[in-house]
Design an enzyme around this catalytic site. Structure first.
Site, PDB file in Angstrom:
ATOM      1  N   LYS C  73      -7.180  -1.437  -4.025  1.00  0.00           N
ATOM      2  CA  LYS C  73      -6.244  -0.476  -4.617  1.00  0.00           C
ATOM      3  C   LYS C  73      -6.039  -0.803  -6.098  1.00  0.00           C
ATOM      4  O   LYS C  73      -5.942  -1.982  -6.469  1.00  0.00           O
ATOM      5  CB  LYS C  73      -4.922  -0.543  -3.844  1.00  0.00           C
ATOM      6  CG  LYS C  73      -3.921   0.561  -4.154  1.00  0.00           C
ATOM      7  CD  LYS C  73      -2.674   0.428  -3.250  1.00  0.00           C
ATOM      8  CE  LYS C  73      -1.668   1.540  -3.454  1.00  0.00           C
ATOM      9  NZ  LYS C  73      -0.507   1.426  -2.523  1.00  0.00           N
ATOM     10  N   SER C 148       0.682   5.817  -0.328  1.00  0.00           N
ATOM     11  CA  SER C 148       0.087   5.813  -1.650  1.00  0.00           C
ATOM     12  C   SER C 148      -1.329   5.232  -1.698  1.00  0.00           C
ATOM     13  O   SER C 148      -2.037   5.460  -2.672  1.00  0.00           O
ATOM     14  CB  SER C 148       0.968   5.010  -2.602  1.00  0.00           C
ATOM     15  OG  SER C 148       1.035   3.659  -2.222  1.00  0.00           O
ATOM     16  N   SER C 172       2.832   2.980   2.950  1.00  0.00           N
ATOM     17  CA  SER C 172       1.701   3.327   2.078  1.00  0.00           C
ATOM     18  C   SER C 172       0.341   2.818   2.534  1.00  0.00           C
ATOM     19  O   SER C 172      -0.673   3.196   1.949  1.00  0.00           O
ATOM     20  CB  SER C 172       1.964   2.845   0.657  1.00  0.00           C
ATOM     21  OG  SER C 172       2.803   3.756  -0.013  1.00  0.00           O
TER      22      SER C 172
END
Ligand SMILES: [Mg+2]
Ligand SMILES: [Zn+2]
Lengths: 481, 96, 487
Positions: C73, C148, C172
């Site tokens: 990420k 996310s 997330s």
């Protein structure tokens, strides 16, 4: 108008003498080229996290113990949020409602709290240097950013600018004795802010206070507070009201200027720092702090007083400036330690003649040896040297070092003895000033000075004044008193 | 539904150092009111005597030895700075 | 030995690692197979892809992760590599240091494949809040992948990456895993170091794996944990590495189903899949019973005080002084701050900064932050009490399947409700996993889309959690190949 009382509280920031910063492993520095002591943590790079310096806790506990504080079994860090270029995270990690230490007292001034936090970076104003067209620029140096600080907050127990200065000097001596900080006001390792207000004598409520910042020497602290007291007194006596504000002391002009306007009132949005876990004081931590505690100035003063039979004032004067206390103890040791017989005279010389010559600097950094001072005290006690000549000896010892007996011999500063013709000098002086002699005979004791003076000049002070007076009276047939 | 005044939005935006246009202030006031309205459901709970949780981990004293480690070279420290002057991070002067 | 790229990317990460260890697969070939797919990414799952395998990739292939590359990420700082947390305010920022977890993975033999897209500063449930454009769901590219960690989830589902790491603050990792039909594990708070993770909400953020199956999740999670990180005060020693999950039944396992998180607001298709999975669990020998989490319904409200409050402070460092964007028209200090932050942050980030600043501001702290912290205590107590009777708490992961791009962007509250089932575990700091439980029709479309099933366990019980998830996974037999075909 009723009498006004001055009410002063101090907030002192002390940079701790650790090897590394509060929350990262960057080395502490002073005066180094900018931005060479930084890392992701103290630059607040995205993703970096703080970790508490173990030694900062240890030193904080020592300070708490020295000030008689209650040491919190559990304390936590908070974030104090504000934007400023010297605060890279946009918040300062500090302590808020659960500080490391609460309460305490030092020489009659109560301590409100003692907590740990981190120092801001240094912001240097460049002015419109032309580098950036038409704008004013400042530059941030993060070397200092994150230095461990202890903030000490007193209760408003001080009643004059002079008392505030004296107390701060004692606190400094205490911190120096603890070895927790360099306590150097011009380098900023000791910084004091003062909260100053006035109230009617007898009133229990505090008046509106002004916060004074940036007083980076003892002298400025005293002057700044004194100036603020006068400013407030003029307002109150003129029927006005003091407004709460923060004032910046400018030592050059002696003026106090407001720092922030009320419109920009701070809202620090404190909340518990989620990146850190609580500090829970363990028995080991307490033992380590306790066993590292040296003798503190207040206790040392009492010991000087009882052990060496010197006055309380003298003892505090020595003990509250630890370097003087240290020098005194070394001189006394040279004088025979527990069997020392000249301690009082050493103390007098050190706080009198030596201090008059060296001011604020450490006698150990001059060429004067403690043993030499002890020897000089002995020579004075034995009458081998006069007080006047001793001053000259001391000048030489401070400038060049050495042993007082050798200085006295080399410079022929020894007391003039009868064998060296003191009686003849007396006769000559009486002959040279018959008027004065007549007045002494007539009972005017003061007139004897006119006879002593020339002899002292001729012997460069080596004659013993008392002995000389005795000889003159004897020669003039006047009885002693 | 909770409501929040535009002035309050402006005050909070100033604390947060966010510039908001007048249109953004209006919209923010509405959106915040909506979320605050939902948040207000916790007002019904009886939380007397319940201690606050700042942290779910129960560790204490995560301390670091006071030993220096290498720092970033100055060029690395400054390499991402928008403006550099005199080996430092340049900003508009607060006194200006 | 040479393999077709399709054959290589058809292997699970654990199988690929085993093949490398056995000498049947070359680590460089493996890296290149994924690298070329990632570079051709049409989902906008990646914001940066490595140009080549690191020089020492072969050396790492002997480690437990076998040289199988990992997608990371965006918010994990990686030295010399863009690390922007999905934000324009950090566009092009290349940090001078690497996050502990990325270093650990590299050390265990997982080289960096690329950085994945995310909602800006991890604030969002759709990856539409990215400053670098939305990521699309590989099952239907008109829909969101969740968020996310949407880039990581989409990359793994579409086989653009063998596996990935993400972060979970309120859901997330789990919610995008559910929406993309993969496995996502949010570990116990403190199990994985946060050092180098660009923070959203410090007391909640936790890194974890997003993988094709439970076995991969166990392998990757084991490499993320270990001795506590001295650079993260809140990190904890994690006991020895986990064995490969092997459980085939759930006999003696007690599953608690909280009414508070399994009723109102959940799409019928999702509930149906959830019930079917409970039936499977019973068939495997589990005891399934209702349990009470009386305060779970208030978790979202508490979360939307606590997380924005912490975020408002965590994001104060983005001030245009030391790195990142600075507004060019800032002549004085105040406008440097306010314009930089106005232009640099996206709408959702600004909304949360405002909310958090408001909640902490003078006069409101007790009513908002203080109360929310007490609700958090109650929620943790609810779980502790439930775990006295149950081994795991189970819920649907998300209240719905993947929704169309743009469907919820104008309604913050509707977006926040995506985290309804995942936020309670985040507040309690307990581990939770989402596994695909099947497909369900969307209320607004005909194509069946993945549904996630969430299991939560007491702190540090990831081993048991993964074992139970493995047993269910085997029984469910979810087929994820459709997502790989789409991409
Ligand atoms: Mg302070
Ligand atoms: Zn540092």
């Amino acid at each position: 108008m009723a009498d006004l009382e001055v009410v002063i509280g101090l907030e002192i920031h002390v940079q701790l003498a650790t090897a590394t910063k509060m929350f990262c492993s960057c080395a502490l520095s002073f005066g180094d080229p900018p931005n060479i002591h930084t890392c992701p943590v103290c630059l607040a790079l995205p993703g970096a996290l703080p970790v508490v310096n173990e030694r900062a806790i240890h030193l904080g506990l020592m300070i708490g113990m020295a000030l008689g504080c209650e040491l919190a079994p559990r304390s936590i860090f908070h974030r104090k949020n504000y934007f400023y270029p010297d605060s890279p995270k946009g918040y300062q990690i500090s302590q808020y409602d659960e500080p490391l230490c609460r309460g305490g007292e030092l020489e009659g001034v109560r301590i409100h709290r003692v907590h740990l936090e981190e120092d801001a970076a240094k912001l240097i104003h460049l002015g419109s240097s032309g580098r950036i067209h038409g704008s004013q620029t400042s530059v941030v140096d993060f070397n200092r950013g994150g230095t461990p600080l202890v903030e000490i907050v007193t209760e408003p127990d001080l009643r004059s600018a002079a008392a505030a200065r004296e107390w701060l000097e004692l606190l400094r001596a205490t911190l120096r004795a603890l070895g927790v900080s360099d306590v150097n006001m011009d380098e900023g390792s000791l910084r004091a802010d003062a909260n100053v207000s006035l109230r009617r004598v007898g009133a229990s409520e505090l008046g509106t206070k002004a916060e004074l910042k940036n007083m980076n020497s003892f002298r400025f602290l005293e002057r700044g507070i004194a100036a603020e007291v006068e400013r407030q007194r003029a307002i109150v006596e003129g029927g006005g009201e003091v407004e709460q504000e923060t004032l910046h002391f400018d030592p050059a002009s002696g003026q106090l200027t407001p720092l922030r306007s009320k419109e920009d009132a701070q809202d620090y949005r404190y909340f518990p720092e989620p990146d850190l876990v609580p500090i829970a004081i363990t028995a080991e931590m307490l033992d380590a702090a306790r066993s590292a505690m040296p003798e503190l100035p207040a206790a040392r003063a009492q010991r000087f007083e009882s052990e060496f039979e010197i006055s309380g004032d003298r003892a505090r004067q020595l003990a509250f400036r630890s370097e003087l206390g240290d020098f005194f103890e070394r001189a006394v040791a040279a004088d025979g330690g527990a069997a020392a017989v000249h301690a009082r005279r050493i103390a007098d010389l050190l706080t009198g003649e030596v201090l008059a010559r060296l001011g604020d600097s450490d006698p150990a950094s001059s060429r004067l040896e403690p043993a030499a001072l002890a020897a000089l005290a002995g020579l004075l006690a034995d009458g081998a040297v006069t007080a006047t000549a001793a001053r000259e000896v001391l000048d030489a010892l401070i400038a060049d070092g050495g042993d007082p007996a050798a200085v006295i011999a080399a410079r022929r500063l020894g007391r003039v003895a009868d064998s060296e013709g003191l009686a003849e000098l007396v006769e000559r002086a009486i002959a040279a000033d018959p008027d004065a002699a007549e007045q002494v005979r007539a009972g005017n004791a003061k007139a004897i000075g006119a006879l002593v003076g020339p002899i002292m000049r001729e012997t460069r002070g080596r004659a013993d004044g008392a002995e000389l007076q005795r000889l003159i009276r004897e020669a003039l047939g006047v009885g002693g008193d | 539904m909770a409501s929040i005044e535009p002035d309050e939005v402006r005050h909070v935006a100033r604390l947060a150092r966010l510039e908001l246009s007048e249109a953004e202030v209006e919209r923010m006031a509405e959106e915040l009111a909506g979320v605050l309205g939902h948040i207000a459901t916790i007002d019904q709970l009886d939380l007397d005597g319940v201690p606050p949780t700042s942290h779910v981990v129960s560790v204490e004293n995560a301390l670091r030895p006071d030993e220096p480690r290498p720092c970033l070279p100055r060029e690395r420290a400054l390499e991402s700075a928008p403006q550099v002057a005199d080996d430092g991070f340049a900003v508009p002067s607060p006194q200006a | 030995m040479s393999h077709g790229a399709a054959e290589i990317v058809g292997l699970s990460a654990a199988s690929a690692a085993a093949a490398v260890h056995a000498g049947d697969l070359d680590a460089g070939e493996l890296f290149e197979a994924y690298r070329s797919r990632a570079a051709a990414d049409r989902l906008n799952a990646f914001v940066w892809v490595a140009e080549r395998a690191p020089a020492d990739a072969g050396a790492g292939s002997g480690g437990p992760l076998g040289g199988v590359p990992v997608a990371v990420k965006d918010l994990f700082c990686t030295e010399g590599v863009p690390s922007q947390s999905g934000s324009r305010i950090l566009e092009g920022y290349r940090p001078p240091y690497t996050a502990t977890v990325v270093s650990r993975l590299a050390g265990a033999g997982a080289p960096l494949l690329g950085k994945t897209n995310q909602d800006e500063f991890a604030m969002g449930s759709s990856t539409e809040n990215s400053g670098f454009g939305p990521t699309r769901n590989p099952w239907d590219d008109s829909r969101v992948p969740g968020g996310s960690s949407g880039g990581s989830a989409a990359a793994v589902a579409a086989r653009l990456a063998p596996w990935a790491i993400g972060t979970d603050t309120g859901g997330s990792i789990r919610q995008p895993a559910a929406l993309c039909g993969i496995v996502g594990l949010k570990p116990t708070y403190g199990a994985v170091s946060r050092y180098g993770m660009i923070a959203f909400a410090s007391s909640l953020d936790q890194a974890g794996p997003l993988t094709r199956d439970v076995t991969d999740a166990a392998l990757l999670f084991s490499a993320m944990t270990g001795p506590r990180d001295p650079l993260d005060s809140t990190s904890l020693d994690y006991p020895a590495s986990l064995p490969r999950p092997s459980r085939r039944d759930l006999s003696g396992v007690r599953l608690g189903v909280p009414a508070e998180l399994t009723g109102e607001g959940i799409e019928p298709g999702v509930l149906e899949s959830f019930e079917a999975t409970l039936d499977l669990a019973r068939e495997l020998g589990a005891a399934v019973e209702p349990c009470a989490l009386p305060h779970a319904g208030h978790a979202l409200a508490a979360y939307y005080v606590l997380a924005p409050a912490e975020a408002s402070s965590n994001l104060a460092r983005f001030d245009g002084v030391r790195y990142g964007y600075r507004a060019s028209d800032s002549s004085d200090l105040l406008s440097m701050y306010t314009r930089t932050r106005h232009d640099g942050f996206g709408a959702e980030v600004k909304r949360r900064i405002m909310l958090g600043t408001y909640a902490l501001s003078s006069g409101y702290y007790d009513a908002f932050y203080g109360r929310a912290q007490r609700v958090r205590t109650k929620i943790a107590q609810d779980f502790a009490a439930a775990f006295e009777r149950f081994d795991f708490i189970v819920t649907p992961t998300a209240p719905g399947v993947a929704f169309p791009l743009g469907a919820k962007t104008s309604d913050p509250l509707a977006m926040y409700l995506n985290d309804f089932c995942t936020v309670p575990m985040s507040l309690a700091g307990i581990p939770a996993i989402s596994i695909p439980s099947g497909l369900a029709a969307s209320p607004d479309g005909d194509r069946p889309l993945p549904v996630g099933f969430q299991l939560a366990a007491p702190p540090f019980r990831e081993g048991a959690l993964l074992d139970a998830a493995f047993a269910l996974e085997q029984a469910i037999g979810f087929d994820a190949s459709a997502a790989a075909a789409e991409a």
